[in-house]
Design an enzyme around this catalytic site. Structure first.
Site, PDB file in Angstrom:
ATOM      1  CB  VAL A 111      -0.929   0.032   1.229  1.00  0.00           C
ATOM      2  CG1 VAL A 111      -1.822   1.269   1.203  1.00  0.00           C
ATOM      3  CG2 VAL A 111      -1.771  -1.233   1.304  1.00  0.00           C
ATOM      4  CB  CYS A 112       0.938   4.171   0.499  1.00  0.00           C
ATOM      5  SG  CYS A 112       1.277   5.937   0.580  1.00  0.00           S
TER       6      CYS A 112
END
Length: 212
Positions: free
Chosen positions: A109-110
């Site tokens: 994520v991210c």
């Protein structure tokens, strides 16, 4: 002897972005706890198993350390400012490479994608990250096919997602892969995930943005 349970581990570390892990945690924990017959569980872990202080000050106690965590079927690597030193941490990068050999599916994520890139896992593959870090991702490994407009990118045994809230979408997609469309829809309904942002979604993608 294995009990047949398959496991998703969410990595925690100091300065991890809260929603990067808490969003997927909510999605995945709702699924695994409400549907135990599906045979999956999710847990958190960190390098030493001690409490971590997240990016916005939230303190969280992981379930396991690297040493005590059971074998993973899925690894979820969130982002946050804590990933910046990891990009240059030889021990962390060696650990990530080791996970490539033993974990069937790795997700991020991210800016978790930056660590995967630094470890060489994204070489020659499509990937994405937070929009402010897309250029950094390309600089870390020019062979990466950076997908600048994707919410998440599924490349088989690797899934990367864009920033912060995109991890929720990625987690629902993960359930779709692991348990089917109907289960993913059921979870989405259960957590009442139906984004309708009050500020609208029609801003220019190249618009100037500044903190504050």
């Amino acid at each position: 002897m294995s009990d047949g349970t398959r496991r998703i581990g969410i990595l925690l570390f100091d300065a991890v972005e809260e929603l990067d892990f808490a969003g997927p945690w909510e999605v995945l924990a709702f699924w695994t706890r409400m549907c135990p017959a599906d045979g999956w569980e999710v847990f958190t872990f960190s390098r030493d198993g001690q409490a971590v202080t997240c990016a916005k000050g939230l303190r969280v106690l992981p379930d396991h350390s690297f040493e005590t965590a059971p074998e993973l079927d899925v690894l979820l690597f969130p982002g946050g400012m804590g990933t910046r030193p990891m990009v240059h941490d030889a021990q962390v990068l060696e650990w990530v490479r080791a996970q490539r050999d033993r974990t069937p599916l790795i997700t991020s994520v991210c800016t978790g994608a930056l660590v995967l890139a630094a470890a060489g896992l994204l070489a020659g593959r499509p990937a994405t990250t937070h929009w402010l870090s897309l250029d950094t991702l390309a600089e870390l490994d020019p062979s990466i096919d950076v997908r600048r407009d994707e919410r998440f990118v599924d490349d088989g045994d690797l899934i990367t997602s864009a920033g912060v809230s995109a991890g929720i979408d990625m987690a629902l997609h993960l359930i779709q892969r692991l348990a089917g469309d109907d289960r993913a829809r059921w979870v989405r309904r259960g957590i009442q995930y139906d984004p309708r942002p009050p500020a609208g979604t029609d801003w220019p993608q190249d618009a100037k943005w500044e903190l504050g």
